[in-house]
Design a protein around this motif. Structure first.
Motif, mmCIF file in Angstrom:
data_model
loop_
_atom_site.group_PDB
_atom_site.id
_atom_site.type_symbol
_atom_site.label_atom_id
_atom_site.label_comp_id
_atom_site.label_asym_id
_atom_site.label_seq_id
_atom_site.Cartn_x
_atom_site.Cartn_y
_atom_site.Cartn_z
ATOM 1 N N TYR A 131 0.845 -1.207 0.000
ATOM 2 C CA TYR A 131 0.000 0.000 0.000
ATOM 3 C C TYR A 131 0.877 1.252 0.000
ATOM 4 O O TYR A 131 0.589 2.227 -0.705
ATOM 5 N N LEU A 169 1.395 4.481 -3.191
ATOM 6 C CA LEU A 169 1.041 5.896 -3.017
ATOM 7 C C LEU A 169 1.865 6.759 -3.970
ATOM 8 O O LEU A 169 3.099 6.727 -3.941
ATOM 9 N N ARG A 190 3.382 9.247 1.084
ATOM 10 C CA ARG A 190 4.085 7.993 1.335
ATOM 11 C C ARG A 190 4.913 8.076 2.618
ATOM 12 O O ARG A 190 4.928 7.140 3.426
ATOM 13 N N GLU A 194 2.470 8.030 5.644
ATOM 14 C CA GLU A 194 1.910 6.709 5.898
ATOM 15 C C GLU A 194 2.979 5.715 6.364
ATOM 16 O O GLU A 194 2.681 4.797 7.137
#
Length: 312
Positions: free
Chosen positions: A282, A286, A292, A295
């Motif tokens: 995931y 991004l 990125r 996260e």
């Protein structure tokens, strides 16, 4: 009630951790018409799937409502010789129903032998159709005394070729984050909810496709056996597919992320604590660098909570 007599040959012998509980032992272990195995002391019963009504003893079909009559499943004895971890292994003898009987599997004398048997059996799994285009089954790997088991969705392109989980870009991201979070890689076991790579061919490329509910369910038995053999302190769901497999139903990651759920994995013996976070892939998807980085820090916070829980 007296223990039933041993089943006559031919039989299929399967070694698994007790108790599969509500997990469906799929066709690859020769119990295709059995939906549940209930293990209680030295008595064992089986419940056939609805609508099939076929006898495990090779006789005429069961009568009754949708063929759903309970019947005895003759089994072998309990072997509690798993060494230091003191796991309980059960050898189940049952006639092969949907395919010819396979070579009998020996009872495991250790956790390492039990894991090796599971891996070898998974290599010929035909519970769903994902094995057809895939290169091979990708089983989990890591120490059998791991404190934490990380469960991803499925092998990717590189994992399918190598036959090992988390060796691609997502695996490199996970390794980097584990180091930063202070979790020793030697204390972790990595695997996937689905053991075959599902993809759509696009020229020379193979594009990842998300497994469906049936494919996830078909692999749940294998994942439960991995957890039951390793008996970690914590099982970590990396993404929605892993969470669906571990929890037994589709659940929102957002609602559960970042907190330890006591005995959240209930379909294994003993029940295992559950932690939910995102899959490293995931982060790689991004497009925005700032998002990125943000996260990734959230992912690190999750891993630090895991480190605190397992006591690094």
């Amino acid at each position: 009630m007296a223990r039933p007599n041993p089943l006559p040959e031919p039989v299929t012998t399967i070694t698994c951790s007790a108790s599969p509980s509500s997990i469906d032992p799929a066709p690859q272990i020769g119990l295709a018409n059995i939906a549940q195995i209930a293990i209680s002391s030295r008595r064992y019963t089986a419940r056939p799937c609805r609508g099939r009504g076929r006898s495990t003893s090779g006789g005429s079909p069961d009568r009754g409502s949708a063929g759903n009559k309970r019947r005895k499943l003759r089994v072998g004895r309990v072997d509690s010789s798993l060494g230091e971890r003191d796991d309980t292994m059960v050898t189940i003898h049952a006639r092969s129903i949907d395919r010819p009987a396979r070579r009998a599997m020996p009872r495991a004398r250790s956790a390492a032998e039990a894991w090796s048997i599971l891996r070898d059996e998974a290599a010929s799994c035909r519970a769903c159709d994902l094995w057809r285009p895939a290169t091979q089954t990708v089983f989990g790997e890591g120490p059998l005394k791991a404190d934490v088991i990380f469960v991803g969705e499925q092998p990717g392109d590189q994992e399918d070729i190598a036959g090992r989980p988390f060796v691609g870009p997502a695996g490199a991201m996970l390794d980097k984050a584990l180091i930063e979070a202070g979790i020793e890689r030697e204390r972790t076991y990595v695997t996937n909810a689905v053991k075959h790579f599902k993809f759509a061919p696009r020229g020379k490329r193979r594009l990842h496709q998300k497994p469906n509910a049936g494919e996830i369910k078909a692999c749940r038995w294998w994942l439960a056996q991995e957890i039951g053999t390793i008996r970690p302190k914590l099982a970590v769901a990396l993404g929605a597919t892993a969470l669906q497999s571990l929890a037994g139903k589709a659940t929102s990651i957002t609602k559960l992320r970042g907190a330890v759920i006591p005995q959240g994995v209930r379909d294994v013996d003993p029940p295992t604590d559950l932690f939910v976070t995102v899959h490293p892939s995931y982060l790689l998807r991004l497009p925005d660098r700032e998002a990125r980085a943000r996260e990734y820090q959230r992912f690190l916070e999750d891993l630090r909570k895991i480190a605190a829980h397992i006591g690094t």
